[in-house]
Design a protein around this motif. Structure first.
Motif, PDB file in Angstrom:
ATOM      1  N   LYS A  48       3.334   0.416  25.283  1.00  0.00           N
ATOM      2  CA  LYS A  48       3.045  -0.907  26.009  1.00  0.00           C
ATOM      3  C   LYS A  48       4.019  -0.899  27.014  1.00  0.00           C
ATOM      4  O   LYS A  48       3.680  -1.715  28.094  1.00  0.00           O
ATOM      5  CB  LYS A  48       3.395  -1.821  24.977  1.00  0.00           C
ATOM      6  N   ASP A  87      -2.286   6.465  20.565  1.00  0.00           N
ATOM      7  CA  ASP A  87      -1.839   5.177  20.146  1.00  0.00           C
ATOM      8  C   ASP A  87      -0.475   5.338  19.261  1.00  0.00           C
ATOM      9  O   ASP A  87      -0.602   6.205  18.435  1.00  0.00           O
ATOM     10  CB  ASP A  87      -2.795   4.350  19.113  1.00  0.00           C
ATOM     11  N   ALA A  91      -0.032  -0.092  20.814  1.00  0.00           N
ATOM     12  CA  ALA A  91      -0.864   0.186  22.262  1.00  0.00           C
ATOM     13  C   ALA A  91      -1.361   1.466  22.282  1.00  0.00           C
ATOM     14  O   ALA A  91      -0.984   2.523  21.624  1.00  0.00           O
ATOM     15  CB  ALA A  91       0.097  -0.279  23.656  1.00  0.00           C
ATOM     16  N   MET A 170      -8.556  -1.161  14.377  1.00  0.00           N
ATOM     17  CA  MET A 170      -8.222  -2.484  14.167  1.00  0.00           C
ATOM     18  C   MET A 170      -9.662  -3.424  14.054  1.00  0.00           C
ATOM     19  O   MET A 170     -10.627  -3.002  14.820  1.00  0.00           O
ATOM     20  CB  MET A 170      -7.439  -3.207  15.094  1.00  0.00           C
ATOM     21  N   ILE A 172     -11.659  -6.718  14.843  1.00  0.00           N
ATOM     22  CA  ILE A 172     -11.410  -7.682  15.670  1.00  0.00           C
ATOM     23  C   ILE A 172     -12.799  -8.182  15.988  1.00  0.00           C
ATOM     24  O   ILE A 172     -13.778  -7.292  15.922  1.00  0.00           O
ATOM     25  CB  ILE A 172     -10.569  -7.114  16.890  1.00  0.00           C
ATOM     26  N   LEU A 177     -11.112 -10.401  22.378  1.00  0.00           N
ATOM     27  CA  LEU A 177     -10.614  -9.188  23.167  1.00  0.00           C
ATOM     28  C   LEU A 177      -9.314  -9.746  24.008  1.00  0.00           C
ATOM     29  O   LEU A 177      -9.283 -10.907  24.663  1.00  0.00           O
ATOM     30  CB  LEU A 177     -11.665  -8.606  23.948  1.00  0.00           C
ATOM     31  N   THR A 178      -8.267  -8.917  23.876  1.00  0.00           N
ATOM     32  CA  THR A 178      -6.919  -9.228  24.582  1.00  0.00           C
ATOM     33  C   THR A 178      -6.680  -7.657  25.326  1.00  0.00           C
ATOM     34  O   THR A 178      -6.982  -6.816  24.909  1.00  0.00           O
ATOM     35  CB  THR A 178      -5.994  -9.567  23.552  1.00  0.00           C
ATOM     36  N   ASP A 180      -3.888  -6.448  25.377  1.00  0.00           N
ATOM     37  CA  ASP A 180      -3.011  -5.554  24.383  1.00  0.00           C
ATOM     38  C   ASP A 180      -4.055  -4.623  23.762  1.00  0.00           C
ATOM     39  O   ASP A 180      -3.701  -3.446  23.226  1.00  0.00           O
ATOM     40  CB  ASP A 180      -2.194  -6.009  23.438  1.00  0.00           C
ATOM     41  N   ASN A 181      -5.357  -4.924  23.638  1.00  0.00           N
ATOM     42  CA  ASN A 181      -6.283  -4.173  22.797  1.00  0.00           C
ATOM     43  C   ASN A 181      -6.798  -3.012  23.642  1.00  0.00           C
ATOM     44  O   ASN A 181      -7.639  -2.087  23.069  1.00  0.00           O
ATOM     45  CB  ASN A 181      -7.211  -5.004  21.939  1.00  0.00           C
ATOM     46  N   ARG A 184      -7.499   0.925  22.446  1.00  0.00           N
ATOM     47  CA  ARG A 184      -7.222   1.291  21.154  1.00  0.00           C
ATOM     48  C   ARG A 184      -8.390   1.232  20.597  1.00  0.00           C
ATOM     49  O   ARG A 184      -9.501   1.008  20.632  1.00  0.00           O
ATOM     50  CB  ARG A 184      -6.417   0.197  20.492  1.00  0.00           C
ATOM     51  N   VAL A 186     -10.918   0.367  17.692  1.00  0.00           N
ATOM     52  CA  VAL A 186     -11.405  -0.990  17.167  1.00  0.00           C
ATOM     53  C   VAL A 186     -12.588  -0.915  16.293  1.00  0.00           C
ATOM     54  O   VAL A 186     -13.448   0.048  16.441  1.00  0.00           O
ATOM     55  CB  VAL A 186     -11.492  -2.340  18.157  1.00  0.00           C
ATOM     56  N   LEU A 251     -11.652   0.534  22.556  1.00  0.00           N
ATOM     57  CA  LEU A 251     -12.189  -0.466  23.560  1.00  0.00           C
ATOM     58  C   LEU A 251     -11.476  -0.235  24.821  1.00  0.00           C
ATOM     59  O   LEU A 251     -10.492   0.081  25.140  1.00  0.00           O
ATOM     60  CB  LEU A 251     -11.354  -1.646  22.963  1.00  0.00           C
TER      61      LEU A 251
END
Length: 835
Positions: A48, A87, A91, A170, A172, A177-178, A180-181, A184, A186, A251
């Protein structure tokens, strides 16, 4: 920091040698021990913070930053290409490597450390990427690209054996959606594919292509994400599942489009549902509809038509026995039908009543008074599960064609036709036979796709804004893109005649098109349309003839088929010109003239027949200033009308249709070959195949001339292509802009003339070329003629000839923020010898 435990290696070698000696004696061979990789250093920065530190389009890493991560995705299935993702639990990061089969070295769950010094960080489409710098044309213009394999092996170190259990996605939501994702792994739950029933991807001929498949939330139809599916994936040819399930992947994003990269087929988990999912491709059964009445459920249901309601049924006398349903052959009411799981059902408690709104497409197609043969046929409808006159029912909202599937009025109709001109495919057959090339399809024009997404940009009523495609369907009035085929309209007579921007009255009319059944806008479609039949009209057809040489020129069908393919010879009869009497703002659809007197010298029209008088069957030809224009134009040479001519030029869009530009050589009526125009320099700015949207001058790599330098000190000018205008330089409104061309070789030419095509974007006032533009040659300002410039077409602007004493020349075009009020375009910059 490359600190491996070398003692382990030594012990391993000694052990292996001993084992081999023992095996020579015992003749029993054991596998050599596998050395456990160990990295004794540590990471110095989180992923990150690493991404935040190098948050740039391209930057070389000079600090001793070490990052750690676990491999979450690689190229094992072929859906990812020369990349993997890591990862660190906080992040994720894309790592681009110039190597195939990365999965052989870096498996899912492999912990790695990367010593990043000497590598590059950058952004591809806005997504952070670790790799190396890359220059597409080796011209010193760099973007982020793949790291060389040999270099990368020196930077990355494994730690321990891969453990896939370390990798967990993750979960989600599509609407959560952000930043930081991105990067990654998902999982999206309870989602469905818009393109269920189609293959995940298909090759584009022999080429690998990646298609967009839309994933949609089953709970919120407005929440979607694009799944990128490569035809190189080992699951590309398998069918996209119906229904609702979970999708896992990395993502990512490309510019403003959120995307998910599926690693392999196990990332797509859809459980079959015998009752259906209530979607168009997986409708509920009638049994499901019976069990879930009045539970505020809406969706699709499928059943067999078994009857209609009796006239005696109403609000005070609702359905409560078998006699209230007409299971016979003589029907009286047109406002309801009754469906059941099978055709032999005669029990009202096992039936579903369907309303048919007055004046709707569904009533016209399904009512049993007008259509008694519908009994026993399957139908799907969409609506709300709720009781109708006390019986189980489904309430259809408007009865539009998009709300039911049946026969020729829906997309599940029976495939018909053989794909020939005499027996074209219908809509259903076109869906079924995706992948076939060179077939005819007949359907109704219902709309077009205004922008890039068929899911969000389909338009079914005027005004339309995109001329490059139409949507066709089985029935007029269709307003659901899922029931449509997008048809690509290449520049030329096909686009001119069929597009809805210029021809809004085409809406609702039947058309027959000839093209290739292939994915278009990420869905089943028709690409590369080269012929059509529409209200009895058809563009030049009959097949391509000729090879494009001087001795064997292309016919007009060849010119259309070879648009954008480059420079070649073509032949036809001179039958007119695009001529509105003023030379300003000409339109081929309105201003084509086929008889003298002519007033415009800059173009001619050619056709296959000497008696042709329909612009649809013509090819417009640009006549550049010089010998070509002097010899061929119909103002100075009215006797050229009807003569056969062979032309050597660039097959490219002109007047928004298939045309020929930049003609440098010709043969007129077999009467010899005048010398070609002496072009010392000609720049047309490529064929529009560049991938970057509106690249700046500094980033453009498709110039015709690679031995000169193109610059824009202001950074405001860019290269543009539109659906009707081929590549050109765009000077944006109210900004100072420049185009400087340096290093043009003019050695040996005593006198030269500069010319260019100019087109304004502002029709609010009369604008002249001299007001818009400052032109300099070798830093000396030239006199620009006060020619009025129109919005609808280019005007060729020739400057006065100048004496030349140097070996190279500098050409400069400049606009000020004050004079350039609406923006304008420059194309076909030419320098010719004056003898």
């Amino acid at each position: 920091m490359k600190t491996f435990n070398n003692r382990f290696r030594l012990y391993g070698i000694i052990f292996l040698a001993g084992s081999l000696m023992a095996n020579c004696i015992d003749r029993e061979f054991d596998s050599p021990p596998i050395e456990r990789p160990v990295y004794t250093g540590d990471s110095t920065i989180s992923i990150k913070n690493f991404k935040a530190k190098y948050n740039s389009d391209l930057v070389e890493i000079t600090d001793n930053d070490v990052i750690m991560g676990v491999v979450t995705a690689n190229d094992i299935s072929g859906n990812l290409y020369k990349q993997m993702f890591i990862d660190d639990g906080e992040a994720g990061l894309m790592v681009a490597i110039d190597q195939n089969n990365i999965y052989n070295d870096f498996r899912i769950g492999q912990k790695v450390f990367i010593e990043t010094r000497g590598l590059y960080m950058g952004k591809y489409g806005g997504l952070a990427q670790l790799g190396y710098r890359y220059s597409r044309n080796n011209d010193g213009v760099y973007t982020v690209g793949q790291a060389p394999w040999e270099l990368f092996k020196e930077k990355i170190f494994k730690d321990d054996f891969p453990d896939a259990s370390k990798v967990a996605p993750m979960v989600i939501g599509l609407d959560a959606l952000t930043e930081d994702n991105f990067g990654r792994l998902v999982t999206f739950q309870s989602v469905m594919f818009d393109d269920a029933g189609q293959p995940f991807s298909t090759p584009n001929g022999s080429q690998v292509q990646t298609l967009n498949r839309i994933i949609r939330s089953s709970e919120n139809a407005g929440s979607t994400i694009t799944a990128r599916m490569s035809s190189a994936a080992n699951f590309a040819g398998t069918t996209i599942p119906d229904g609702i399930g979970n999708v896992t992947g990395i993502l990512t994003r490309y510019n403003s489009t959120n995307q998910i990269l599926v690693r392999d087929s196990s990332d797509i988990n859809f459980t079959p549902n015998p009752d259906g999912w209530g979607t168009r491709t997986s409708p509920w059964t009638t049994d499901y509809a019976l069990k879930h009445q009045d539970e505020d459920k809406a969706g699709w249901i499928k059943g067999i038509i078994v009857g209609s309601l009796m006239p005696s049924v109403n609000e005070t006398n609702p359905v409560d026995n078998n006699d209230d349903i007409n299971f016979g052959t003589e029907h009286i009411l047109t406002n309801y039908i009754v469906i059941a799981p099978t055709a032999d059902v005669r029990d009202w408690t096992k039936c579903i009543v369907v309303n048919l709104p007055e004046g709707s497409a569904i009533r016209t197609a399904l009512n049993l008074v007008a259509n008694p043969d519908n009994i026993g046929k399957e139908v799907s409808v969409t609506g709300k599960l709720q009781k109708i006159l006390k019986a189980a029912g489904i309430t259809v909202a408007t009865g539009a064609a998009s709300e039911f599937l049946f026969g020729e009025s829906g997309s599940d109709n029976t495939p018909k036709g053989t794909g020939t001109k005499d027996d074209p495919y219908n809509y259903a057959a076109a869906l079924k036979n995706q992948g076939q090339t060179g077939v005819w399809v007949k359907a109704i024009i219902v709309g077009s796709v205004d922008d890039r997404s068929i899911q969000t940009d389909s338009r079914f009523e005027p005004p339309f804004v995109n001329q490059a495609n139409i949507l066709i369907a089985a029935a007029a009035g269709e307003t659901n893109y899922m029931n449509c085929l997008p048809a690509q309209l290449p520049a030329g007579n096909v686009r001119t005649t069929l597009n809805l921007v210029s021809n809004p009255s085409n809406l609702g009319k039947e058309v027959m098109v000839y093209g290739n059944l292939r994915t278009y806008f990420g869905v089943a479609g028709i690409g590369d349309v080269t012929d059509f039949v529409f209200e009895g009209g058809t563009p030049p057809s009959g097949g391509v003839e000729g090879t494009g040489t001087k001795d064997d020129p292309y016919n007009l069908a060849g010119v259309i088929a070879k648009q954008g393919a480059g420079i070649a010879w073509a032949q036809g009869y001179i039958i007119g010109a695009v001529d509105d009497g003023t030379g300003q703002g000409m339109d081929i659809t309105q201003d084509s003239r086929f008889a003298a007197p002519f007033t415009v010298t800059t173009n001619i029209l050619i056709a296959e027949s000497v008696t042709e008088t329909n612009y649809i069957n013509c090819i417009p030809v640009q006549l550049p200033a010089g010998t070509v224009r002097t010899a061929l134009n119909l103002v100075d040479n009215p006797t050229n009308l009807g003569k056969k001519v062979s032309l050597y030029g660039d097959f490219t869009t002109y007047f928004g249709v298939a045309g020929i530009k930049s003609v440098t050589e010709f043969v007129l009526d077999g009467g010899g070959n005048p010398p070609p125009t002496d072009y010392i320099f000609m720049e047309t700015f490529g064929n529009g195949s560049y991938t970057t949207v509106r690249p700046k001058i500094s980033a453009f790599t498709d110039f015709d001339n690679t031995d000169v330098t193109f610059t824009d000190p202001t950074g405001n000018a860019d290269i543009r292509t539109t659906s009707t205008i081929d590549p050109h330089v765009w000077f944006p409104a109210k900004k100072e802009s420049q185009l400087i061309i340096e290093g043009v070789n003019v050695a040996g030419y005593a006198s030269v003339q500069l010319s260019f095509d100019l087109r304004t974007n502002d029709e609010s006032e009369e604008i002249t070329a001299d007001y818009l533009l400052i032109v300099k040659i070798n830093d000396v300002e030239q006199s620009v003629p006060a020619t009025q410039v129109g919005k609808n077409n280019y005007i060729n602007i020739p400057l006065n000839a100048i004496n030349n004493t140097g070996s190279t020349m500098k050409i400069e075009f400049k606009a000020t923020a004050t004079s350039n009020t609406g923006g304008f375009r420059i194309d076909n910059i030419a320098l010719s010898e004056v003898k």
